[in-house]
Design a protein around this motif. Structure first.
Motif, PDB file in Angstrom:
ATOM      1  N   ILE A  76       0.866  -1.189   0.000  1.00  0.00           N
ATOM      2  CA  ILE A  76       0.000   0.000   0.000  1.00  0.00           C
ATOM      3  C   ILE A  76       0.898   1.233   0.000  1.00  0.00           C
ATOM      4  O   ILE A  76       1.851   1.319   0.784  1.00  0.00           O
ATOM      5  CB  ILE A  76      -0.917   0.032   1.257  1.00  0.00           C
ATOM      6  N   HIS A  77       0.599   2.158  -0.864  1.00  0.00           N
ATOM      7  CA  HIS A  77       1.398   3.384  -0.977  1.00  0.00           C
ATOM      8  C   HIS A  77       0.504   4.609  -0.788  1.00  0.00           C
ATOM      9  O   HIS A  77      -0.479   4.766  -1.499  1.00  0.00           O
ATOM     10  CB  HIS A  77       2.071   3.421  -2.361  1.00  0.00           C
ATOM     11  N   VAL A  78       0.866   5.449   0.183  1.00  0.00           N
ATOM     12  CA  VAL A  78       0.173   6.711   0.397  1.00  0.00           C
ATOM     13  C   VAL A  78       1.024   7.791  -0.272  1.00  0.00           C
ATOM     14  O   VAL A  78       2.119   8.110   0.193  1.00  0.00           O
ATOM     15  CB  VAL A  78       0.012   7.032   1.905  1.00  0.00           C
ATOM     16  N   HIS A  79       0.543   8.301  -1.388  1.00  0.00           N
ATOM     17  CA  HIS A  79       1.286   9.325  -2.123  1.00  0.00           C
ATOM     18  C   HIS A  79       1.342  10.620  -1.316  1.00  0.00           C
ATOM     19  O   HIS A  79       0.542  10.840  -0.431  1.00  0.00           O
ATOM     20  CB  HIS A  79       0.629   9.580  -3.477  1.00  0.00           C
ATOM     21  N   GLY A  80       2.284  11.492  -1.626  1.00  0.00           N
ATOM     22  CA  GLY A  80       2.444  12.752  -0.905  1.00  0.00           C
ATOM     23  C   GLY A  80       3.201  12.547   0.392  1.00  0.00           C
ATOM     24  O   GLY A  80       4.251  13.130   0.615  1.00  0.00           O
ATOM     25  N   ILE A 107      -4.097   6.998  -2.597  1.00  0.00           N
ATOM     26  CA  ILE A 107      -3.643   5.819  -1.854  1.00  0.00           C
ATOM     27  C   ILE A 107      -3.884   4.647  -2.791  1.00  0.00           C
ATOM     28  O   ILE A 107      -5.005   4.462  -3.281  1.00  0.00           O
ATOM     29  CB  ILE A 107      -4.419   5.656  -0.528  1.00  0.00           C
ATOM     30  N   GLU A 108      -2.833   3.902  -3.079  1.00  0.00           N
ATOM     31  CA  GLU A 108      -2.985   2.874  -4.099  1.00  0.00           C
ATOM     32  C   GLU A 108      -2.313   1.556  -3.731  1.00  0.00           C
ATOM     33  O   GLU A 108      -1.504   1.486  -2.814  1.00  0.00           O
ATOM     34  CB  GLU A 108      -2.422   3.377  -5.423  1.00  0.00           C
ATOM     35  N   LEU A 109      -2.717   0.540  -4.497  1.00  0.00           N
ATOM     36  CA  LEU A 109      -2.016  -0.736  -4.478  1.00  0.00           C
ATOM     37  C   LEU A 109      -0.830  -0.510  -5.409  1.00  0.00           C
ATOM     38  O   LEU A 109      -1.013  -0.305  -6.613  1.00  0.00           O
ATOM     39  CB  LEU A 109      -2.912  -1.860  -5.004  1.00  0.00           C
ATOM     40  N   GLU A 110       0.351  -0.487  -4.849  1.00  0.00           N
ATOM     41  CA  GLU A 110       1.522  -0.044  -5.597  1.00  0.00           C
ATOM     42  C   GLU A 110       1.785  -0.874  -6.854  1.00  0.00           C
ATOM     43  O   GLU A 110       2.018  -0.321  -7.925  1.00  0.00           O
ATOM     44  CB  GLU A 110       2.752  -0.068  -4.678  1.00  0.00           C
ATOM     45  N   ASP A 111       1.729  -2.186  -6.716  1.00  0.00           N
ATOM     46  CA  ASP A 111       2.114  -3.044  -7.846  1.00  0.00           C
ATOM     47  C   ASP A 111       1.176  -2.954  -9.045  1.00  0.00           C
ATOM     48  O   ASP A 111       1.616  -2.630 -10.140  1.00  0.00           O
ATOM     49  CB  ASP A 111       2.253  -4.495  -7.371  1.00  0.00           C
TER      50      ASP A 111
HETATM   51 CU   LIG Z   1       2.304   4.612  -5.520  1.00  0.00          CU
END
Ligand SMILES: [Cu+2]
Length: 123
Positions: A76-80, A107-111
């Motif tokens: 999980i990636h929280v941008h910013g 907020i995304e599923l990075e892969d």
């Molecule tokens: Cu990302």
């Protein structure tokens, strides 16, 4: 104790409860003017957010809390804010941080690069 006295006491108890509820209700009302994220859980199934992209709206300085519950292993990636956390298949991962930066963040599923939530921090 007579029947009438008992009713009087019962009536008094009801009044006390109602007055307490009104006081608690009105004092709690002021809190509603600030946006709070509350407990947000994002359910991820088949690499998609169940019910669509979840919105998390907070004011700058407020705490951000959310949990991702996923049926597949994801990063999980929280941008910013640039937070990364792994969630195992069938597991959960929780994020908790202060909203120090205002703006709108993905907020995304990075892969797979799938957005699961939108974090909006108002100044
Ligand atoms: Cu990302």
């Amino acid at each position: 104790m007579s029947r009438n006295q008992r009713f009087a006491l019962l009536g008094l108890a009801v009044v006390v409860v109602v007055v307490a509820a009104v006081i608690i209700g009105t004092s709690g009302g002021s809190d509603n003017s600030t946006t709070t994220s509350g407990p947000v859980t994002i359910d991820v199934k088949d690499q998609k957010p169940v019910g669509g992209i979840q919105k998390i709206d907070v004011k700058k300085g407020d705490p951000v809390h959310f949990t991702v519950d996923s049926d597949s292993a994801q990063e999980i990636h929280v941008h910013g804010y640039d937070f990364h956390k792994d969630v195992p298949a069938g597991g959960k991962v929780s994020f908790s941080f202060p909203a120090k930066i205002d703006g709108s963040f993905v907020i995304e599923l990075e892969d797979p690069g799938v957005q699961i939530a939108a974090l909006n921090v108002s100044p």
